[in-house]
Design a protein around this motif. Structure first.
Motif, mmCIF file in Angstrom:
data_model
loop_
_atom_site.group_PDB
_atom_site.id
_atom_site.type_symbol
_atom_site.label_atom_id
_atom_site.label_comp_id
_atom_site.label_asym_id
_atom_site.label_seq_id
_atom_site.Cartn_x
_atom_site.Cartn_y
_atom_site.Cartn_z
ATOM 1 N N GLY A 179 0.776 -1.233 0.000
ATOM 2 C CA GLY A 179 0.000 0.000 0.000
ATOM 3 C C GLY A 179 0.812 1.290 0.000
ATOM 4 N N SER A 180 2.126 1.176 -0.015
ATOM 5 C CA SER A 180 2.931 2.402 0.045
ATOM 6 C C SER A 180 3.281 2.917 -1.347
ATOM 7 N N PRO A 181 3.396 4.236 -1.481
ATOM 8 C CA PRO A 181 3.923 4.765 -2.746
ATOM 9 C C PRO A 181 5.403 4.395 -2.934
ATOM 10 N N LYS A 233 10.525 0.608 -2.133
ATOM 11 C CA LYS A 233 11.434 -0.045 -1.174
ATOM 12 C C LYS A 233 11.344 0.629 0.181
ATOM 13 N N GLY A 234 10.158 1.052 0.512
ATOM 14 C CA GLY A 234 9.951 1.710 1.800
ATOM 15 C C GLY A 234 9.869 0.697 2.927
ATOM 16 N N ASN A 235 9.519 1.216 4.087
ATOM 17 C CA ASN A 235 9.527 0.380 5.288
ATOM 18 C C ASN A 235 8.457 -0.707 5.256
ATOM 19 N N THR A 236 7.245 -0.323 4.853
ATOM 20 C CA THR A 236 6.184 -1.344 4.825
ATOM 21 C C THR A 236 6.443 -2.366 3.714
ATOM 22 N N ALA A 237 7.006 -1.904 2.593
ATOM 23 C CA ALA A 237 7.279 -2.837 1.488
ATOM 24 C C ALA A 237 8.317 -3.870 1.916
ATOM 25 N N PRO A 246 1.747 2.471 5.009
ATOM 26 C CA PRO A 246 2.299 3.466 5.936
ATOM 27 C C PRO A 246 1.157 4.251 6.571
ATOM 28 N N ILE A 247 1.433 4.859 7.698
ATOM 29 C CA ILE A 247 0.448 5.752 8.316
ATOM 30 C C ILE A 247 0.580 7.117 7.654
ATOM 31 N N PHE A 248 -0.499 7.542 7.044
ATOM 32 C CA PHE A 248 -0.570 8.882 6.450
ATOM 33 C C PHE A 248 -1.716 9.608 7.155
ATOM 34 N N PHE A 249 -1.390 10.672 7.850
ATOM 35 C CA PHE A 249 -2.382 11.437 8.608
ATOM 36 C C PHE A 249 -3.293 10.525 9.444
ATOM 37 N N TYR A 250 -2.633 9.665 10.178
ATOM 38 C CA TYR A 250 -3.315 8.763 11.122
ATOM 39 C C TYR A 250 -4.293 7.796 10.471
ATOM 40 N N SER A 251 -4.085 7.592 9.170
ATOM 41 C CA SER A 251 -4.900 6.598 8.491
ATOM 42 C C SER A 251 -3.996 5.818 7.541
ATOM 43 N N ALA A 311 1.714 -1.963 9.558
ATOM 44 C CA ALA A 311 1.724 -0.505 9.403
ATOM 45 C C ALA A 311 2.961 0.081 10.066
ATOM 46 N N VAL A 312 3.391 1.201 9.512
ATOM 47 C CA VAL A 312 4.572 1.889 10.017
ATOM 48 C C VAL A 312 4.263 3.377 10.070
ATOM 49 N N GLY A 313 4.669 4.017 11.168
ATOM 50 C CA GLY A 313 4.541 5.468 11.267
ATOM 51 C C GLY A 313 5.839 6.072 11.747
ATOM 52 N N ALA A 314 5.998 7.364 11.485
ATOM 53 C CA ALA A 314 7.258 8.025 11.835
ATOM 54 C C ALA A 314 7.304 8.441 13.301
ATOM 55 N N THR A 315 6.144 8.748 13.846
ATOM 56 C CA THR A 315 6.129 9.288 15.207
ATOM 57 C C THR A 315 5.968 8.152 16.221
ATOM 58 N N LYS A 316 5.835 8.542 17.477
ATOM 59 C CA LYS A 316 5.844 7.484 18.500
ATOM 60 C C LYS A 316 4.640 7.517 19.422
ATOM 61 N N ARG A 334 -1.371 6.761 20.440
ATOM 62 C CA ARG A 334 -2.597 6.576 19.651
ATOM 63 C C ARG A 334 -2.350 6.531 18.142
ATOM 64 N N LEU A 335 -1.064 6.386 17.768
ATOM 65 C CA LEU A 335 -0.681 6.452 16.349
ATOM 66 C C LEU A 335 -1.510 5.539 15.438
ATOM 67 N N PHE A 336 -1.840 4.346 15.906
ATOM 68 C CA PHE A 336 -2.490 3.366 15.020
ATOM 69 C C PHE A 336 -4.003 3.243 15.251
ATOM 70 N N GLY A 361 8.224 5.154 14.849
ATOM 71 C CA GLY A 361 9.563 5.751 14.799
ATOM 72 C C GLY A 361 10.373 5.409 13.555
ATOM 73 N N LEU A 362 9.703 5.030 12.482
ATOM 74 C CA LEU A 362 10.412 4.740 11.227
ATOM 75 C C LEU A 362 9.945 5.740 10.181
ATOM 76 N N ASP A 363 10.867 6.511 9.625
ATOM 77 C CA ASP A 363 10.427 7.574 8.708
ATOM 78 C C ASP A 363 11.063 7.454 7.331
ATOM 79 N N PHE A 364 12.403 7.471 7.261
ATOM 80 C CA PHE A 364 13.038 7.495 5.949
ATOM 81 C C PHE A 364 13.066 6.104 5.336
HETATM 82 C C1 LIG Z 1 1.572 12.111 3.292
HETATM 83 C C2 LIG Z 1 2.251 11.599 4.517
HETATM 84 C C3 LIG Z 1 1.582 11.607 5.721
HETATM 85 C C4 LIG Z 1 2.161 11.062 6.870
HETATM 86 N N1 LIG Z 1 1.463 11.070 8.041
HETATM 87 C C5 LIG Z 1 2.021 10.527 9.151
HETATM 88 C C6 LIG Z 1 1.296 10.509 10.377
HETATM 89 O O1 LIG Z 1 0.151 10.939 10.485
HETATM 90 N N2 LIG Z 1 1.895 9.963 11.452
HETATM 91 C C7 LIG Z 1 3.170 9.463 11.406
HETATM 92 O O2 LIG Z 1 3.674 8.985 12.425
HETATM 93 N N3 LIG Z 1 3.879 9.439 10.249
HETATM 94 C C8 LIG Z 1 3.330 9.964 9.122
HETATM 95 N N4 LIG Z 1 4.044 9.961 7.934
HETATM 96 C C9 LIG Z 1 5.362 9.277 7.867
HETATM 97 C C10 LIG Z 1 5.289 7.859 7.309
HETATM 98 O O3 LIG Z 1 4.315 7.076 7.997
HETATM 99 C C11 LIG Z 1 6.647 7.165 7.444
HETATM 100 O O4 LIG Z 1 7.588 7.878 6.690
HETATM 101 C C12 LIG Z 1 6.664 5.714 7.053
HETATM 102 O O5 LIG Z 1 7.915 5.157 7.396
HETATM 103 C C13 LIG Z 1 6.441 5.516 5.564
HETATM 104 O O6 LIG Z 1 6.374 4.132 5.275
HETATM 105 P P1 LIG Z 1 6.808 3.566 3.848
HETATM 106 O O7 LIG Z 1 8.306 3.730 3.762
HETATM 107 O O8 LIG Z 1 6.383 2.159 3.846
HETATM 108 O O9 LIG Z 1 6.084 4.382 2.832
HETATM 109 C C14 LIG Z 1 3.484 10.529 6.798
HETATM 110 C C15 LIG Z 1 4.175 10.555 5.567
HETATM 111 C C16 LIG Z 1 3.572 11.084 4.441
HETATM 112 C C17 LIG Z 1 4.333 11.082 3.134
#
Ligand SMILES: Cc1cc2nc3c(=O)[nH]c(=O)nc-3n(C[C@H](O)[C@H](O)[C@H](O)COP(=O)(O)O)c2cc1C
Length: 195
Positions: free
Chosen positions: A7-9, A12-16, A82-87, A127-132, A135-137, A163-166
């Motif tokens: 589901g990630s754009p 080779k991202g984290n979820t992929a 990935p988590i994008f805007f808490y979804s 699912a993966v999110g950048a923040t910690k 209630r992230l998920f 805590g995974l972003d790049f």
């Molecule tokens: C459009 C967008 C919205 C995001 N929203 C959130 C968010 O709400 N919370 C969060 O913790 N991380 C957020 N992130 C960070 C991603 O969840 C994070 O970079 C994740 O590792 C991406 O996973 P991927 O490499 O599989 O795509 C957002 C990133 C993008 C590009």
């Protein structure tokens, strides 16, 4: 067959990478796996025209037609977003909304009493999110739970990482990748045990 939905754009991202490991685990356990990379598909959002009302099949002609057949044919499901805007990501949400046709089939056509169904499928959600935040998920899990409901799938396991972003951050956590591999194997074992 297990359907693995990327589901990630990011290719080779984290979820992929996590889903790749889960797929490897499933293959190691002897399963047949079909992969779907949502970013490569042409899929319109749901147009809310309810063309699905008669047959339970969406009337929009695009790549959803193939995924629909795959969703129906699979016994196990792996979804990674990935988590994008808490979804979930937008491509993942488009797939979910197109499955409103399945909701229509289940609850309007087949008239399954709400909440009274036995799961035919088992699903793993990654699912993966950048923040910690605690209630992230939360929002995402609610969404995924109801998505799996229309697929007649039990939300069998979730792998949720903070805590995974790049791109590639997950590589610093081999234990997460090991967990994903293990989950893929266990999913196949759980499916074998139920048949
Ligand atoms: C459009 C967008 C919205 C995001 N929203 C959130 C968010 O709400 N919370 C969060 O913790 N991380 C957020 N992130 C960070 C991603 O969840 C994070 O970079 C994740 O590792 C991406 O996973 P991927 O490499 O599989 O795509 C957002 C990133 C993008 C590009």
């Amino acid at each position: 067959m297990i359907l693995a939905i990327y589901g990630s754009p990011r290719r080779k991202g984290n979820t992929a990478r996590l889903l790749d490991r889960a797929v490897e685990g499933a293959l190691d356990a002897g399963a047949k796996v079909e992969k779907v990379v949502l970013r490569d598909l042409t899929m319109s959002p749901c147009l809310e025209i309810y063309g699905c009302k008669k047959t339970g099949r969406c009337v929009i002609k695009d790549d959803f037609e193939t995924i629909y057949d795959q969703l129906m044919a699979c016994s196990g499901l792996m979804l990674a977003s990935p988590i994008f805007f808490y979804s979930v990501s937008a491509t993942t949400k488009i797939l979910m909304d197109r499955c409103q046709s399945l909701w229509v089939r289940k609850y309007w056509i087949d008239k399954v009493p709400y909440g009274e169904w036995t799961p035919k499928r088992k699903g793993l959600f990654i699912a993966v999110g950048a923040t910690k935040g605690k209630r992230l998920f939360e929002g995402t899990l609610l969404t995924v739970r109801y998505f799996f409901d229309v697929l007649d799938a039990e939300l069998w396991k979730t792998l949720l990482y903070r805590g995974l972003d790049f791109e590639g951050d997950v590589l610093k956590h081999p234990e997460y990748l090991r967990e994903a591999h293990e989950a893929g194997k266990e999913l196949v074992e759980a499916l074998k045990a139920q048949t």
